[in-house]
Design an enzyme around this catalytic site. Structure first.
Site, short mmCIF file in Angstrom:
data_model
loop_
_atom_site.label_atom_id
_atom_site.label_comp_id
_atom_site.label_asym_id
_atom_site.label_seq_id
_atom_site.Cartn_x
_atom_site.Cartn_y
_atom_site.Cartn_z
N GLY A 1 2.86 -1.25 4.29
CA GLY A 1 2.87 0.18 3.98
C GLY A 1 4.29 0.65 3.71
O GLY A 1 4.84 0.48 2.61
N GLY A 2 4.92 1.23 4.71
CA GLY A 2 6.24 1.86 4.57
C GLY A 2 7.26 1.00 3.83
O GLY A 2 7.98 1.50 2.95
N HIS B 1 -9.41 1.15 4.87
CA HIS B 1 -8.13 1.30 5.58
C HIS B 1 -8.33 2.21 6.79
O HIS B 1 -9.12 3.15 6.75
CB HIS B 1 -7.08 1.89 4.62
CG HIS B 1 -5.70 1.83 5.19
ND1 HIS B 1 -5.22 2.75 6.09
CD2 HIS B 1 -4.69 0.94 4.99
CE1 HIS B 1 -3.99 2.42 6.42
NE2 HIS B 1 -3.64 1.33 5.76
N ASN C 1 0.87 -1.18 0.00
CA ASN C 1 0.00 0.00 0.00
C ASN C 1 0.91 1.23 0.00
O ASN C 1 1.52 1.55 1.01
CB ASN C 1 -0.88 -0.03 1.26
CG ASN C 1 -1.69 1.24 1.42
OD1 ASN C 1 -1.81 2.04 0.49
ND2 ASN C 1 -2.26 1.43 2.61
N TRP C 2 0.99 1.87 -1.16
CA TRP C 2 1.92 3.00 -1.28
C TRP C 2 1.37 4.28 -0.67
O TRP C 2 2.07 5.29 -0.62
CB TRP C 2 2.26 3.23 -2.76
CG TRP C 2 3.01 2.10 -3.41
CD1 TRP C 2 3.41 0.93 -2.83
CD2 TRP C 2 3.47 2.05 -4.77
NE1 TRP C 2 4.07 0.14 -3.75
CE2 TRP C 2 4.12 0.81 -4.95
CE3 TRP C 2 3.38 2.92 -5.86
CZ2 TRP C 2 4.69 0.43 -6.17
CZ3 TRP C 2 3.93 2.54 -7.07
CH2 TRP C 2 4.58 1.32 -7.23
N LYS C 3 0.10 4.27 -0.31
CA LYS C 3 -0.54 5.46 0.29
C LYS C 3 -0.35 6.68 -0.61
O LYS C 3 -0.32 6.55 -1.83
CB LYS C 3 -0.03 5.69 1.71
CG LYS C 3 -0.11 4.42 2.56
CD LYS C 3 0.09 4.69 4.01
CE LYS C 3 0.13 3.37 4.77
NZ LYS C 3 0.15 3.52 6.21
N GLY D 1 2.57 2.13 10.77
CA GLY D 1 3.51 3.23 10.62
C GLY D 1 4.20 3.64 11.91
O GLY D 1 4.84 4.68 11.98
N GLU E 1 -6.70 4.56 7.94
CA GLU E 1 -6.49 6.00 7.69
C GLU E 1 -7.74 6.61 7.07
O GLU E 1 -8.06 7.77 7.30
CB GLU E 1 -5.26 6.20 6.79
CG GLU E 1 -3.98 5.96 7.60
CD GLU E 1 -2.82 5.41 6.81
OE1 GLU E 1 -2.82 5.49 5.57
OE2 GLU E 1 -1.88 4.89 7.45
N SER F 1 3.55 -2.29 10.30
CA SER F 1 5.00 -2.31 10.43
C SER F 1 5.63 -3.65 10.05
O SER F 1 6.59 -4.10 10.68
CB SER F 1 5.42 -1.88 11.85
OG SER F 1 4.96 -0.58 12.12
N GLU G 1 -5.29 -5.09 10.61
CA GLU G 1 -4.28 -4.06 10.84
C GLU G 1 -4.56 -3.35 12.16
O GLU G 1 -5.37 -2.41 12.19
CB GLU G 1 -4.31 -3.05 9.70
CG GLU G 1 -4.07 -3.67 8.34
CD GLU G 1 -3.46 -2.66 7.38
OE1 GLU G 1 -2.40 -2.97 6.84
OE2 GLU G 1 -4.02 -1.56 7.19
C1 PEP Z 1 -0.67 -0.03 5.91
O1 PEP Z 1 -0.64 1.05 5.39
O2 PEP Z 1 -1.61 -0.77 5.62
C2 PEP Z 1 0.41 -0.40 6.84
C3 PEP Z 1 0.31 -1.54 7.45
O3 PEP Z 1 1.44 0.46 6.99
P1 PEP Z 1 2.89 0.17 7.67
O4 PEP Z 1 3.38 -1.12 7.07
O5 PEP Z 1 3.73 1.34 7.27
O6 PEP Z 1 2.68 0.06 9.14
#
Ligand code: PEP
Length: 255
Positions: free
Chosen positions: A237-238, A98, A12-14, A176, A100, A216, A170
């Site tokens: 994500g990251g 998600h 997930n590049w957000k 993050g 966010e 993470s 999640e």
């Molecule tokens: C996500 O955006 O779904 C996520 C899990 O982010 P991260 O891996 O950065 O915690």
């Protein structure tokens, strides 16, 4: 490792990557992940990069996903993108609900349900995100919150449709933040989600649905998390923003 379901790793590049940056990243992923068939792989770029990335990924082992959609078919909904538009640019998947979007854009279990149904009606595979906040976990509400997310978000789906859904568990406190759920914490909630899926449909369908962990995930913890019986992949994500980390996660979960 022997798994009941094929692992599914999605990035997930957000709100990251210009078209040039996105195409650079995806060219590196194509090179480094070519030929991998034992893990399903997808990337979810921002809307502006979907078309060029989709062109580069067409007929490869890396699938494309959107990060959100709107449930209406067309019309005066400024700023929105529908399921048919995502299909048009070669998306296979779409992330729905998600945390966010729940936190910053008023996503509710009801809108998650509408979006999930709209995706399925267009033959897009939804990745439906569920998970508790830190305050909810600390006050013992993890199961209650996850139950609401799953039962309301997926209400009214046929068993056939449910089998097309991926759930991403999640925990919001792990997204993050660098804090990862332990593999045992993840397994406990994943097993609970699978029970809820059986309530929504039947045990056979529940056993087919893939439940990703997100929060993470990085090369150093991916293998341990995936070693749990009900952890069927990861929403990353990251660590999906650099080819090196995303490729290493995929290599590590194949071991
Ligand atoms: C996500 O955006 O779904 C996520 C899990 O982010 P991260 O891996 O950065 O915690």
């Amino acid at each position: 490792m022997e798994k009941a379901r094929k692992l599914f790793i999605a990035g997930n590049w957000k709100m990251n990557k210009t078209v040039a940056e996105a195409t650079d990243l995806v060219k590196a992923l194509k090179r480094d992940l070519a030929g991998i068939r034992d893990v399903d792989i997808a990337v979810c770029p921002p809307f502006t990069a979907l078309y060029p990335v989709g062109q580069l990924l067409d007929n490869t082992n890396i699938k494309l996903g959107g990060q959100d959609l709107y449930w209406e078919k067309f019309g005066a909904f400024t700023g929105e993108v529908n399921a048919a538009m995502l299909k048009d640019v070669l998306c296979t998947y779409v992330i729905v609900g998600h945390s966010e979007r729940r936190q910053f854009f008023h996503e509710t279990n009801e809108t998650v349900n509408k979006k999930t149904k709209a995706a399925l009606a267009a033959r897009l595979k939804p990745i439906v995100c569920v998970g508790e906040t830190l305050a909810e976990r600390e006050s013992g509400k993890t199961e209650a919150v996850v139950q609401e997310h799953v039962l309301k978000g997926l209400a009214g789906l046929s068993a056939e449709d449910l089998a097309e859904v991926t759930i991403a568990y999640e925990p919001v406190w792990a997204i993050g933040t660098g804090k990862t759920a332990t593999s045992q914490q993840a397994q406990e909630v994943h097993a609970f989600i699978r029970k809820l899926l059986a309530q929504l449909s039947d045990a056979k369908t529940a056993a087919r649905v893939r439940i990703q962990y997100g929060g993470s995930v990085k090369p150093s913890n991916a293998h341990e998390l995936m070693s749990q019986p009900d952890v069927d992949g990861a929403l990353v994500g990251g660590a999906s923003l650099t080819a090196r980390d995303f490729v290493e996660i995929i290599q590590n979960v194949r071991k």
